[in-house]
Design a protein around this motif. Structure first.
Motif, PDB file in Angstrom:
ATOM      1  N   GLY A 116       0.844  -1.185   0.000  1.00 14.39           N
ATOM      2  CA  GLY A 116       0.000   0.000   0.000  1.00 14.39           C
ATOM      3  C   GLY A 116       0.877   1.231   0.000  1.00 14.39           C
ATOM      4  O   GLY A 116       1.860   1.294   0.743  1.00 14.39           O
ATOM      5  N   LEU A 117       0.560   2.213  -0.842  1.00 13.30           N
ATOM      6  CA  LEU A 117       1.313   3.466  -0.907  1.00 13.30           C
ATOM      7  C   LEU A 117       0.443   4.570  -0.336  1.00 13.30           C
ATOM      8  O   LEU A 117      -0.674   4.808  -0.819  1.00 13.30           O
ATOM      9  CB  LEU A 117       1.701   3.773  -2.357  1.00 13.30           C
ATOM     10  CG  LEU A 117       2.444   5.094  -2.603  1.00 13.30           C
ATOM     11  CD1 LEU A 117       3.770   5.118  -1.850  1.00 13.30           C
ATOM     12  CD2 LEU A 117       2.670   5.317  -4.103  1.00 13.30           C
ATOM     13  N   TYR A 134      -2.692  -1.010   7.530  1.00  7.70           N
ATOM     14  CA  TYR A 134      -2.823   0.355   8.022  1.00  7.70           C
ATOM     15  C   TYR A 134      -2.649   0.445   9.538  1.00  7.70           C
ATOM     16  O   TYR A 134      -1.926   1.310  10.039  1.00  7.70           O
ATOM     17  CB  TYR A 134      -4.190   0.922   7.624  1.00  7.70           C
ATOM     18  CG  TYR A 134      -4.518   2.214   8.325  1.00  7.70           C
ATOM     19  CD1 TYR A 134      -3.978   3.411   7.888  1.00  7.70           C
ATOM     20  CD2 TYR A 134      -5.339   2.226   9.461  1.00  7.70           C
ATOM     21  CE1 TYR A 134      -4.258   4.594   8.548  1.00  7.70           C
ATOM     22  CE2 TYR A 134      -5.618   3.405  10.124  1.00  7.70           C
ATOM     23  CZ  TYR A 134      -5.081   4.588   9.662  1.00  7.70           C
ATOM     24  OH  TYR A 134      -5.348   5.752  10.336  1.00  7.70           O
ATOM     25  N   SER A 135      -3.308  -0.437  10.290  1.00  5.72           N
ATOM     26  CA  SER A 135      -3.250  -0.351  11.754  1.00  5.72           C
ATOM     27  C   SER A 135      -1.823  -0.518  12.259  1.00  5.72           C
ATOM     28  O   SER A 135      -1.361   0.232  13.133  1.00  5.72           O
ATOM     29  CB  SER A 135      -4.168  -1.405  12.381  1.00  5.72           C
ATOM     30  OG  SER A 135      -5.518  -1.187  12.026  1.00  5.72           O
ATOM     31  N   ALA A 136      -1.104  -1.503  11.705  1.00 10.86           N
ATOM     32  CA  ALA A 136       0.287  -1.718  12.108  1.00 10.86           C
ATOM     33  C   ALA A 136       1.148  -0.524  11.723  1.00 10.86           C
ATOM     34  O   ALA A 136       2.062  -0.130  12.468  1.00 10.86           O
ATOM     35  CB  ALA A 136       0.821  -2.999  11.467  1.00 10.86           C
ATOM     36  N   TYR A 137       0.882   0.060  10.571  1.00 16.33           N
ATOM     37  CA  TYR A 137       1.634   1.239  10.109  1.00 16.33           C
ATOM     38  C   TYR A 137       1.477   2.401  11.086  1.00 16.33           C
ATOM     39  O   TYR A 137       2.461   3.065  11.450  1.00 16.33           O
ATOM     40  CB  TYR A 137       1.157   1.610   8.700  1.00 16.33           C
ATOM     41  CG  TYR A 137       1.162   3.076   8.372  1.00 16.33           C
ATOM     42  CD1 TYR A 137       2.350   3.742   8.074  1.00 16.33           C
ATOM     43  CD2 TYR A 137      -0.034   3.807   8.335  1.00 16.33           C
ATOM     44  CE1 TYR A 137       2.347   5.100   7.762  1.00 16.33           C
ATOM     45  CE2 TYR A 137      -0.045   5.148   8.024  1.00 16.33           C
ATOM     46  CZ  TYR A 137       1.142   5.791   7.737  1.00 16.33           C
ATOM     47  OH  TYR A 137       1.133   7.125   7.434  1.00 16.33           O
ATOM     48  N   LEU A 181       0.317  -3.016  -6.004  1.00 10.61           N
ATOM     49  CA  LEU A 181       0.678  -1.737  -5.394  1.00 10.61           C
ATOM     50  C   LEU A 181      -0.551  -0.852  -5.475  1.00 10.61           C
ATOM     51  O   LEU A 181      -1.054  -0.563  -6.571  1.00 10.61           O
ATOM     52  CB  LEU A 181       1.853  -1.085  -6.130  1.00 10.61           C
ATOM     53  CG  LEU A 181       2.274   0.310  -5.621  1.00 10.61           C
ATOM     54  CD1 LEU A 181       2.756   0.227  -4.171  1.00 10.61           C
ATOM     55  CD2 LEU A 181       3.366   0.897  -6.509  1.00 10.61           C
ATOM     56  N   VAL A 182      -1.091  -0.429  -4.330  1.00 14.26           N
ATOM     57  CA  VAL A 182      -2.350   0.299  -4.314  1.00 14.26           C
ATOM     58  C   VAL A 182      -2.212   1.561  -3.472  1.00 14.26           C
ATOM     59  O   VAL A 182      -1.655   1.545  -2.374  1.00 14.26           O
ATOM     60  CB  VAL A 182      -3.505  -0.587  -3.777  1.00 14.26           C
ATOM     61  CG1 VAL A 182      -3.185  -1.141  -2.397  1.00 14.26           C
ATOM     62  CG2 VAL A 182      -4.825   0.180  -3.753  1.00 14.26           C
ATOM     63  N   VAL A 183      -2.684   2.673  -4.025  1.00 16.55           N
ATOM     64  CA  VAL A 183      -2.829   3.916  -3.265  1.00 16.55           C
ATOM     65  C   VAL A 183      -4.263   3.974  -2.766  1.00 16.55           C
ATOM     66  O   VAL A 183      -5.201   3.839  -3.556  1.00 16.55           O
ATOM     67  CB  VAL A 183      -2.526   5.149  -4.143  1.00 16.55           C
ATOM     68  CG1 VAL A 183      -2.925   6.428  -3.413  1.00 16.55           C
ATOM     69  CG2 VAL A 183      -1.056   5.201  -4.513  1.00 16.55           C
ATOM     70  N   SER A 184      -4.435   4.144  -1.471  1.00 16.24           N
ATOM     71  CA  SER A 184      -5.781   4.221  -0.919  1.00 16.24           C
ATOM     72  C   SER A 184      -5.748   4.959   0.406  1.00 16.24           C
ATOM     73  O   SER A 184      -4.779   4.866   1.162  1.00 16.24           O
ATOM     74  CB  SER A 184      -6.366   2.816  -0.708  1.00 16.24           C
ATOM     75  OG  SER A 184      -7.666   2.894  -0.152  1.00 16.24           O
ATOM     76  N   ARG A 215      -7.115  -4.894   5.103  1.00 12.73           N
ATOM     77  CA  ARG A 215      -7.540  -6.177   4.556  1.00 12.73           C
ATOM     78  C   ARG A 215      -6.661  -6.656   3.409  1.00 12.73           C
ATOM     79  O   ARG A 215      -6.517  -7.865   3.206  1.00 12.73           O
ATOM     80  CB  ARG A 215      -8.982  -6.043   4.060  1.00 12.73           C
ATOM     81  CG  ARG A 215      -9.570  -7.334   3.520  1.00 12.73           C
ATOM     82  CD  ARG A 215     -11.009  -7.152   3.105  1.00 12.73           C
ATOM     83  NE  ARG A 215     -11.597  -8.394   2.659  1.00 12.73           N
ATOM     84  CZ  ARG A 215     -12.823  -8.513   2.171  1.00 12.73           C
ATOM     85  NH1 ARG A 215     -13.581  -7.442   2.084  1.00 12.73           N
ATOM     86  NH2 ARG A 215     -13.281  -9.680   1.776  1.00 12.73           N
ATOM     87  N   THR A 216      -6.082  -5.747   2.645  1.00 12.30           N
ATOM     88  CA  THR A 216      -5.488  -6.144   1.366  1.00 12.30           C
ATOM     89  C   THR A 216      -3.971  -6.063   1.286  1.00 12.30           C
ATOM     90  O   THR A 216      -3.384  -6.661   0.386  1.00 12.30           O
ATOM     91  CB  THR A 216      -6.061  -5.298   0.212  1.00 12.30           C
ATOM     92  OG1 THR A 216      -5.827  -3.907   0.481  1.00 12.30           O
ATOM     93  CG2 THR A 216      -7.547  -5.546   0.051  1.00 12.30           C
ATOM     94  N   VAL A 217      -3.293  -5.315   2.170  1.00  8.48           N
ATOM     95  CA  VAL A 217      -1.843  -5.153   1.991  1.00  8.48           C
ATOM     96  C   VAL A 217      -1.083  -5.723   3.188  1.00  8.48           C
ATOM     97  O   VAL A 217      -1.610  -5.824   4.299  1.00  8.48           O
ATOM     98  CB  VAL A 217      -1.453  -3.672   1.774  1.00  8.48           C
ATOM     99  CG1 VAL A 217      -2.269  -3.075   0.641  1.00  8.48           C
ATOM    100  CG2 VAL A 217      -1.612  -2.846   3.042  1.00  8.48           C
ATOM    101  N   THR A 218       0.174  -6.080   2.929  1.00  5.15           N
ATOM    102  CA  THR A 218       1.051  -6.617   3.971  1.00  5.15           C
ATOM    103  C   THR A 218       2.246  -5.712   4.245  1.00  5.15           C
ATOM    104  O   THR A 218       3.048  -5.995   5.125  1.00  5.15           O
ATOM    105  CB  THR A 218       1.572  -8.008   3.570  1.00  5.15           C
ATOM    106  OG1 THR A 218       2.254  -7.918   2.305  1.00  5.15           O
ATOM    107  CG2 THR A 218       0.423  -9.003   3.446  1.00  5.15           C
TER     108      THR A 218
END
Length: 536
Positions: free
Chosen positions: A31-32, A238-241, A205-208, A216-219
């Motif tokens: 995720g970007l 996101y939460s871990a980030y 690679l997804v910007v969101s 749900r979708t990125v690691t």
């Protein structure tokens, strides 16, 4: 699948990013993220070959099929059916060729051998799955109601975005690069896209800015934070980030504080050494010092200069930390008036139609001061049409009364690409002096170099902030928010959520962002389906 080395790019003389290295392999799910204007979309355009970097290069493995989705307007003359079918790639060409050959055979032409060869290729591409794939993606992305023959100029901006996403997914890519794919999707569409991406075996690679979707979708989360030139990398969704970013900030602050104590000690030492050297030198000049004292004075002065040079070298080195910086956040100040028993919005026999469909049967609505209403429903149910009717658009039946004043934040900005400047647009909606307009705009992250910028040059996120500035400063006591999280970065979302929690006016919100809905909260829930507005 993709390798980027030492990428950099600049905009108006400023560095967007530099030294960006990236390797994307099968199974990677990145995720970007980053603030609006930090360069995310620019980086994606470079990775997909749409734009050349200032430095560095991008390489894709031979034979890799790239699926690239961006918020862009497709050819307005294309039809819905042709546009989607083109997403099947070679299979669409094979299908058309087979149809032509079948007509030739019916005319008695000798094309049987060619027909057999083309049919073999159709079988190899699993052509029998084409119709089911088209039907599923149209249903899941809420496109089934669009006729194949409809030109794209006749469908809405949100429907065009969903059509573009559908076409990308139909093309069976090996590598997916997606820029805000959840904009204009309802909750069911986002859930389906999340399932689809979970089963996708290629690189992603997804910007969101959809936080639940990223979880749900990125690691791994990559961030262009607008402060560092390089990509910052974080394991997890996101939460871990967010947790790791907070920890890094704390460590950086502690390192900076320790460094500042060391710098203060060094500067005090240098000052004392200078004073000592000056005292000795004064004694020598007054004739009180011997040659030994003179030599000592020179040594002390040399020592002071050496320490000062060392301190300055250390401060200039890569290990010397600048004071930890954060980008400025969006400042909001909403009106606070609310009278719980006051009717601020009322509709009688409100009726809505679109394209021959009944979106809302005759309905009575009453909204009171301080109500916080969440409006849900699938795409196409009529949520946006209902909000516009409550704002002043003429309904197909009934009447709306809004004595408290209503302000609407629309889901898209299709009509704002104008030569009008930021300041002039703001003042055309908020009657204030130019100086007051500039002060208010600063609270929405618009610096003095943007006050005279034409609206057509602004990013989607900047347009979103400008509309929020107009809405909030209109002093309306009823705010209608239609997908308010679209295009906004995480920092702005945090501030908006906090401000809306404190807001004591009336809110009616349409959102697909589960985080936002939970953070803001609601006291009433309307659900629009099948022409009926149900209170849940």
């Amino acid at each position: 699948m993709l390798k980027a080395v030492s990428l950099s790019h600049h905009y108006s003389g400023d560095t967007l990013f530099a030294g960006v290295d990236l390797i994307l392999s099968a199974g990677d799910r990145f995720g970007l993220v980053g603030p609006n204007g930090a360069g995310k979309s620019t980086l994606l355009r470079i990775l997909t070959g749409q734009l050349k970097p200032a430095t560095g290069h991008v390489r894709r493995a031979p034979g890799i099929r790239l699926g690239w989705f961006a918020q862009q307007v497709p050819d307005p003359d294309a039809t819905v059916g042709d546009f989607l079918s083109a997403g099947l790639g070679e299979l669409d060409t094979i299908r058309t060729h087979l149809a032509d050959l079948e007509q030739a055979l019916s005319r008695g032409e000798d094309v049987l051998t060619e027909y057999g060869q083309v049919q073999d290729r159709w079988t190899a591409l699993q052509g029998w799955t084409a119709e089911n794939r088209l039907a599923e993606v149209r249903e899941r992305l809420d496109l089934s109601h669009l006729p194949d023959e409809a030109p794209l100029r006749q469908v809405s901006g949100g429907e065009q975005a969903r059509l573009t996403l559908a076409r990308v997914l139909l093309d069976t890519p090996d590598l997916l690069i997606l820029d805000e794919p959840t904009n204009h999707l309802d909750a069911e569409g986002i859930a389906w896209l999340g399932d689809w991406l979970s089963a996708f075996t290629g690189g992603l690679l997804v910007v969101s800015h959809d936080r639940a979707f990223l979880d749900r979708t990125v690691t791994r989360v990559l961030e262009l934070d607008g402060i560092h030139d390089e990509l910052q990398s974080y394991e997890g969704g996101y939460s871990a980030y967010r947790v790791e970013k907070a920890k890094r900030w704390e460590r950086l602050l502690l390192d900076y504080e320790a460094q500042e104590k060391d710098r203060t000690r060094w500067e005090s030492d240098i000052a004392r050494t200078r004073e000592q050297a000056a005292g000795v030198e004064q004694s020598v000049r007054s004739g009180l010092g011997s040659d030994k004292i003179r030599r000592y004075a020179k040594k002390v002065a040399k020592k002071a200069k050496a320490r000062e040079r060392r301190l300055r070298r250390q401060m200039a080195s890569l290990h010397w930390l600048d004071q930890p910086q954060t980008r400025p956040t969006l400042a909001l100040a909403f009106p606070q008036e609310a009278t719980p028993d006051e009717i601020v919005l009322q509709a009688r026999d409100l009726t809505l139609h679109r394209g021959g469909r009944t979106l809302l049967e005759p309905t009575d609505l009453t909204v009171y001061g301080g109500d916080r209403i969440l409006l849900t429903g699938v795409n196409g149910a009529g949520k946006t049409t209902l909000l516009r009717a409550l704002t002043g658009d003429t309904p197909d039946g009934g009447a709306v009364d809004a004595p408290a004043g209503v302000s609407l934040l629309p889901p898209t900005h299709d009509d704002l690409r104008r030569p009008t400047t930021v300041r002039d647009f703001f003042r055309s909606h908020v009657p204030v002096y130019a100086e007051d307009a500039e002060r208010l705009l600063e609270g929405y992250l618009f610096d003095d170099d943007q006050w005279d910028a034409p609206l057509r040059t602004l990013s989607a996120g900047e347009l979103r902030r400008l509309l929020l500035a107009v809405m909030v400063n209109s002093r309306a006591r009823v705010l209608l928010l239609d997908e308010p999280t679209n295009y906004l970065d995480f920092d702005s979302l945090d501030v908006i959520e906090a401000a809306l929690r404190e807001f004591r006016g009336t809110l009616i919100t349409v959102t697909h962002d589960a985080y936002f809905a939970d953070a803001v909260g609601h006291t009433r829930h309307w659900h629009l389906a099948g022409g009926k507005l149900l209170e849940q």
